[in-house]
Design an enzyme around this catalytic site. Structure first.
Site, PDB file in Angstrom:
ATOM      1  N   SER A 275       0.845  -1.206   0.000  1.00  0.00           N
ATOM      2  CA  SER A 275       0.000   0.000   0.000  1.00  0.00           C
ATOM      3  C   SER A 275       0.876   1.251   0.000  1.00  0.00           C
ATOM      4  CB  SER A 275      -0.913   0.006   1.229  1.00  0.00           C
ATOM      5  OG  SER A 275      -0.136   0.086   2.412  1.00  0.00           O
ATOM      6  N   HIS A 276       0.255   2.375  -0.317  1.00  0.00           N
ATOM      7  CA  HIS A 276       0.972   3.645  -0.337  1.00  0.00           C
ATOM      8  C   HIS A 276       1.670   3.902   0.988  1.00  0.00           C
ATOM      9  CE1 HIS A 276       1.406   8.008   0.216  1.00  0.00           C
ATOM     10  NE2 HIS A 276       1.772   7.981  -1.052  1.00  0.00           N
TER      11      HIS A 276
END
Length: 107
Positions: free
Chosen positions: A65-66
């Site tokens: 994920s970011h």
């Protein structure tokens, strides 16, 4: 009392700091350096904050994920996928974030 939160440890190490729950990028003007940023999820708009916080905890996310990728790039500890950190943790409570085991422990 707040229970231990469990998620996915995505940027290893342990740090303690006061929680700052943020629901949108518009609320970040008063975030203190060394705070533990607690958010639902991050995207590119959140990236500048990673330079001043001690750790990031998200409700949503995984290893790629970011929040996970940017935390590793910035060298800060991160736990993602807690499901309800934004609802469970009050502002200013001190927590220990363990980016290795994926736990967030109220002190």
């Amino acid at each position: 009392p707040v229970d231990v939160l469990r998620g996915i440890g995505v940027s290893p190490g342990i740090v303690r700091g006061p929680v700052r729950v943020v629901h949108s990028c518009d609320e970040v003007d008063d975030i203190e350096p060394g705070a533990v940023l607690v958010v639902r999820v991050t995207d590119v708009g959140w990236t500048p904050l990673f330079g001043c916080v001690a750790a990031v905890v998200t409700d949503v996310g995984g290893l790629h994920s970011h929040a996970a990728i940017v935390a590793r790039e910035f060298g800060i500890h991160c736990v993602v996928g807690t499901q309800h950190a934004t609802l469970s943790l009050p502002d200013d409570i001190v927590v220990e974030v363990d980016g290795t085991t994926g736990t967030v422990i109220p002190m």
